[in-house]
Each structure stands twice: as structure tokens, then as C-alpha cells.
Scaffold this motif. Structure first.
Motif, PDB file in Angstrom:
ATOM      1  N   ALA A  99      23.998 -21.107  -8.781  1.00 41.81           N
ATOM      2  CA  ALA A  99      23.141 -21.382  -9.940  1.00 41.81           C
ATOM      3  C   ALA A  99      23.815 -22.346 -10.901  1.00 41.81           C
ATOM      4  CB  ALA A  99      22.795 -20.073 -10.641  1.00 41.81           C
ATOM      5  N   VAL A 139      13.411  -9.493 -10.240  1.00 37.54           N
ATOM      6  CA  VAL A 139      14.229 -10.508  -9.563  1.00 37.54           C
ATOM      7  C   VAL A 139      15.714 -10.231  -9.783  1.00 37.54           C
ATOM      8  CG1 VAL A 139      14.826 -12.958  -9.525  1.00 37.54           C
ATOM      9  CG2 VAL A 139      12.429 -12.270  -9.704  1.00 37.54           C
ATOM     10  N   HIS A 146       6.908 -15.628  -6.243  1.00 38.31           N
ATOM     11  CA  HIS A 146       8.232 -15.001  -6.363  1.00 38.31           C
ATOM     12  C   HIS A 146       9.340 -16.033  -6.228  1.00 38.31           C
ATOM     13  CE1 HIS A 146       6.788 -10.923  -6.674  1.00 38.31           C
ATOM     14  NE2 HIS A 146       5.972 -11.130  -5.641  1.00 38.31           N
ATOM     15  N   ARG A 147       9.065 -17.068  -5.416  1.00 43.76           N
ATOM     16  CA  ARG A 147      10.079 -18.105  -5.267  1.00 43.76           C
ATOM     17  C   ARG A 147      10.292 -18.832  -6.584  1.00 43.76           C
ATOM     18  NH1 ARG A 147      10.269 -22.428  -0.344  1.00 43.76           N
ATOM     19  NH2 ARG A 147      12.203 -23.482  -0.947  1.00 43.76           N
ATOM     20  N   ALA A 168      17.719 -20.124 -15.424  1.00 47.45           N
ATOM     21  CA  ALA A 168      18.033 -19.557 -16.747  1.00 47.45           C
ATOM     22  C   ALA A 168      19.501 -19.142 -16.818  1.00 47.45           C
ATOM     23  CB  ALA A 168      17.126 -18.360 -17.011  1.00 47.45           C
ATOM     24  N   LEU A 169      20.010 -18.610 -15.688  1.00 47.61           N
ATOM     25  CA  LEU A 169      21.435 -18.251 -15.679  1.00 47.61           C
ATOM     26  C   LEU A 169      22.306 -19.490 -15.826  1.00 47.61           C
ATOM     27  CD1 LEU A 169      21.530 -15.527 -12.856  1.00 47.61           C
ATOM     28  CD2 LEU A 169      21.876 -15.168 -15.292  1.00 47.61           C
ATOM     29  N   ALA A 170      21.859 -20.583 -15.231  1.00 43.87           N
ATOM     30  CA  ALA A 170      22.660 -21.809 -15.296  1.00 43.87           C
ATOM     31  C   ALA A 170      22.555 -22.481 -16.656  1.00 43.87           C
ATOM     32  CB  ALA A 170      22.211 -22.782 -14.205  1.00 43.87           C
ATOM     33  N   MET A 204       2.285 -17.684 -10.597  1.00 41.74           N
ATOM     34  CA  MET A 204       3.683 -18.000 -10.296  1.00 41.74           C
ATOM     35  C   MET A 204       4.141 -17.153  -9.106  1.00 41.74           C
ATOM     36  SD  MET A 204       7.038 -17.755 -12.709  1.00 41.74           S
ATOM     37  CE  MET A 204       6.498 -19.044 -13.829  1.00 41.74           C
ATOM     38  N   GLU A 206       9.747 -17.555  -9.475  1.00 40.39           N
ATOM     39  CA  GLU A 206      10.443 -16.630 -10.386  1.00 40.39           C
ATOM     40  C   GLU A 206      11.937 -16.590 -10.095  1.00 40.39           C
ATOM     41  OE1 GLU A 206       8.303 -13.056  -9.740  1.00 40.39           O
ATOM     42  OE2 GLU A 206       6.646 -13.595 -11.074  1.00 40.39           O
ATOM     43  N   MET A 207      12.274 -16.596  -8.815  1.00 40.80           N
ATOM     44  CA  MET A 207      13.690 -16.584  -8.448  1.00 40.80           C
ATOM     45  C   MET A 207      14.385 -17.849  -8.960  1.00 40.80           C
ATOM     46  SD  MET A 207      15.290 -16.399  -4.619  1.00 40.80           S
ATOM     47  CE  MET A 207      14.883 -18.094  -4.232  1.00 40.80           C
ATOM     48  N   GLU A 208      13.777 -18.971  -8.752  1.00 48.06           N
ATOM     49  CA  GLU A 208      14.381 -20.220  -9.215  1.00 48.06           C
ATOM     50  C   GLU A 208      14.457 -20.263 -10.735  1.00 48.06           C
ATOM     51  OE1 GLU A 208      15.794 -22.343  -7.368  1.00 48.06           O
ATOM     52  OE2 GLU A 208      15.171 -21.446  -5.461  1.00 48.06           O
ATOM     53  N   ARG A 209      13.468 -19.680 -11.355  1.00 50.49           N
ATOM     54  CA  ARG A 209      13.475 -19.679 -12.816  1.00 50.49           C
ATOM     55  C   ARG A 209      14.612 -18.803 -13.369  1.00 50.49           C
ATOM     56  NH1 ARG A 209       8.484 -17.574 -16.531  1.00 50.49           N
ATOM     57  NH2 ARG A 209       9.383 -18.067 -18.568  1.00 50.49           N
ATOM     58  N   VAL A 210      14.827 -17.669 -12.732  1.00 56.09           N
ATOM     59  CA  VAL A 210      15.924 -16.802 -13.176  1.00 56.09           C
ATOM     60  C   VAL A 210      17.264 -17.497 -12.945  1.00 56.09           C
ATOM     61  CG1 VAL A 210      17.143 -14.663 -12.657  1.00 56.09           C
ATOM     62  CG2 VAL A 210      14.666 -14.649 -12.907  1.00 56.09           C
ATOM     63  N   LEU A 211      17.425 -18.112 -11.769  1.00 54.03           N
ATOM     64  CA  LEU A 211      18.695 -18.794 -11.484  1.00 54.03           C
ATOM     65  C   LEU A 211      18.893 -19.969 -12.438  1.00 54.03           C
ATOM     66  CD1 LEU A 211      18.663 -18.726  -7.555  1.00 54.03           C
ATOM     67  CD2 LEU A 211      20.034 -17.334  -9.126  1.00 54.03           C
TER      68      LEU A 211
END
Lengths: 208, 182
Positions: B143, B124, A3-4, A13-15, A1, A6-11
């Protein structure tokens, strides 16, 4: 995976965070409590204001009533004092005797001929009871002493000088007496010359 | 769907009762969105729920002006956003990251992989927090899928082009930082 990712996954998850269950119900309940508390506070505030206003009004009315009563009491007292003078013959006694007042206080029936009138404060001097009057209470004046009687006699004796002003004969006699006394005690009376020399020779014998 | 018959807001005045019903409808409609917005800033469910409640309390206080609000969603999100930023000064979201990351890591992976994945997720989140404030705000609002660029611009009181530029710079910077840290 990467970093991109991971970044999208975190964002993402926030949404996609799920709101807790019953969130809306809790929020609505809190809002309802706030509204109830506020309306209760508003109501209690109004009630407090009304109660305060009523209390102040009652207090003012009480003070006004007291003042009115005191004013009426004085007028009633005056009218009661005047009542025996202006009353007709059918009212033989309008002012209560103290004994009648006491009897009224004790609940006893008023005697015939005594009419009940408005009670006013009795400001008359107290009557002296009979037993005190028989024994001479308060004590009579004590007799004057010898010195007091002498002082009184001197004070009442007419002044000779004052009377002489109005009587010419006495005035002349008084003037003659005062002139003789003046000349007798006058220090500037003329002294004889030989007597002066004699006294000087006696005082300075060495010069001769 | 949850019924709210027993949660009617008792308002003595008839005029304000109508506004209360409107507020209750807003709670049902926008609570989840406001919760997500607040959670993106605070990353704590408890704090986010408090923000939602505070936001609707503010709405209740201004219920007489609800008719003048043109875009209710933007208005509500802006209230929750500002409240969350205020609350963020008192707490540190980094302290909440561990619990949040645990929800992201899959449970069907080995423990060592889960640990490494959790560490990357925390990195992140840490880099997001390290972004400039304006870029971080735009990135977090972006987001939320429900919010378009125009709405984000209205919430942040910026122009749409500035919002787009900030979002582009935030993503680029975050990518660079994450790539450089590898």
C-alpha cells in the motif's frame, strides 16, 4: 461500489495517511533530550568516578598522615626524653614541667629558661603531691600480728635434718635417733615363742 | 517547510555531532514514511508516532554505523516495521478501526449511507487482518506507494519473486473473501 474498489480504497487510505503536524519537531526534541540526558549521565558518571577517586585518595592520604604522625610522635618522644642529656648548658631545661604545660595550655607566658618543645604524651608516673606525702599516703605497712611473727620465726629457723647432712657428728646422732624410732615402731620385731603359745592357750581353753 | 534550527542535537564530541546532524536529516526526510508504515500495522496515530520516535532512537543509538547502511530508506522502514509488529502484540488494531474508518467515510453522504460504508470498510480491514501473516505483511507494505517490490523484499527478508507471489495471493484471497461474504 464493488468490494474490489473498497479494498483499493482502504489500501489507498492507509497509504495516504497524513503524519501529525510537528511530528518531526517532536521526534527531534525527544532525541535531543535523550542525547542531553545521556551526556549528562555520562558527565555525572565521570564526575562521580572522579569524586570517588578523590575521596579514596584523600582517605588514604589521611590514614598515611595519621600513621606518619604517630610514628613521628614516638620518635619525638624519644628525642625529647634524650634532649636533657645531650643539650648544651645554654638550654637549662628542655622538658616542660607539668605546671608549665598547664600554663602553656592556659595561654600564659612561659617562665624564663623554659623552652617550648614539641608536646609529647607524658608517660611518666604521676608525682605524689606534697600534702599526700606529709600525711603518709598511701598508708604504711601494718605491724605483724603474733601469729605472723611466729610463722616467720619457724620459717627462718634452720632445719636440723638439713644441717646434719653436712656435720658427721650430727648426722650419726640423727641416724641413731631415727633407728631407735624405727625399731620401736617396727611391727615385724621377733616375738618370743612361749608368749605365743601362752596366748593361744588362753584364747582356746576347750582344747586342753 | 519546517525549520529545525532550534532542534539541533547537542553532542559534546565533534565526531558524534556530525552523526547527529545526519540523524536529524533522516528524521526530516523519513518521518512521514515511517509514520505511514507504522500506521498501516497499528492504525493508531498515537502508536504510530511512538513507533517513529522509537525508530529514530534506535538510529541514534547506532549512529556510528550509519555509514555502513547501504539503503537508508529500507533500513529505516525495516526498523519501524519491526517495532510496529512488536507493538501490535500489545494492542488490537481492530479497536482502532472505528476511528480510522470515520476518516474514510465522506461527510457529504446521508447518515445511513455513511453507516453502511463504514461497515463495509471495517469488513475490509477485518478481512485484511484475517489474511495469513506473510500475505498481510506484503499487502500492507504494497500500500505504500514509495516502496517497490525489491524494497519490500528487502524489508521482509524474502526474495522478490516470493514477495510478488505473496502479494498476488493476498489480493486474490482478500477479493474472494470479500466477494464470498457479500
Amino acid at each position: 461500489m464493488t468490494h474490489r474498489d473498497e479494498m483499493e480504497r482502504v489500501l489507498a487510505a492507509l497509504a495516504e495517511v497524513k503524519a501529525p503536524a510537528e511530528l518531526e519537531r517532536r521526534v527531534l526534541r525527544q532525541l535531543e533530550e535523550r542525547v542531553v540526558v545521556r551526556s549528562a549521565w555520562w558527565r555525572s558518571g565521570w564526575m562521580s568516578a572522579l569524586a570517588g577517586g578523590a575521596f579514596v585518595t584523600m582517605l588514604g592520604l589521611g590514614v598515611w598522615e595519621l600513621r606518619e604522625r604517630s610514628a613521628n610522635g614516638s620518635s619525638v618522644a624519644g628525642s625529647t626524653a634524650m634532649a636533657p642529656l645531650s643539650s648544651s648548658s645554654s638550654d637549662p631545661q628542655l622538658v616542660l614541667h607539668p605546671s608549665a604545660r598547664i600554663a602553656e595550655d592556659l595561654g600564659a607566658a612561659l617562665p624564663v629558661g623554659v623552652h617550648k618543645v614539641a608536646r609529647v604524651p607524658d608517660r611518666r608516673p604521676l608525682e605524689q603531691p606534697a600534702e599526700f606525702a606529709q600525711h603518709g599516703f598511701p598508708a604504711p605497712e601494718a605491724p605483724l600480728s603474733e601469729q605472723e611473727r611466729l610463722l616467720l620465726r619457724l620459717a627462718r629457723r634452720p632445719n636440723q635434718g638439713t644441717i646434719a647432712i653436712f656435720d658427721p657428728r650430727l648426722r650419726e646422732e640423727r641416724a641413731a635417733i631415727e633407728g631407735a624410732e624405727f625399731e620401736f615402731f617396727n611391727p615385724q620385731q621377733p616375738i618370743k615363742t612361749d608368749e605365743v603359745e601362752e596366748t593361744q592357750s588362753e584364747r582356746t581353753p576347750g582344747k586342753q | 517547510m519546517t525549520s529545525f534550527e532550534d532542534c539541533s542535537l547537542a553532542i559534546p564530541q565533534q565526531q558524534t555531532a556530525r552523526a547527529e546532524i545526519e540523524v536529524a536529516g533522516l528524521v526530516v526526510q523519513y518521518s512521514a514514511l515511517l509514520f505511514r508504515v507504522a500506521h498501516s500495522v497499528l492504525r493508531s496515530p498515537t502508536e504510530a508516532e511512538d513507533v517513529v520516535q522509537d525508530a529514530f532512537v534506535r538510529v541514534l543509538e547506532h549512529r556510528g554505523k550509519l555509514g555502513a547502511v547501504r539503503d537508508m530508506r529500507v533500513w529505516l522502514v525495516r526498523i519501524a516495521w519491526n517495532l510496529a509488529l512488536d507493538r501490535r502484540r500489545r494492542i488490537k488494531p481492530e479497536q482502532m478501526d472505528a476511528a480510522f474508518v470515520q476518516t474514510l467515510v465522506g461527510t457529504d453522504v446521508p447518515a445511513d449511507e455513511a453507516l453502511a460504508e463504514a461497515r463495509r470498510m471495517k469488513l475490509v480491514l477485518k478481512e485484511i487482518e484475517a489474511l495469513p501473516r506473510a500475505e498481510r505483511h506484503v499487502l500492507l507494505l504494497s500500500a505504500m506507494d514509495e516502496l517497490g517490490t525489491a524494497e519490500m523484499a528487502a524489508i521482509l527478508r524474502r526474495s522478490e519473486s516470493a514477495t510478488r507471489a505473496l502479494l498476488f495471493r493476498a489480493r486474490t484471497r482478500l477479493r474472494q473473501r470479500l466477494g464470498g461474504g457479500q
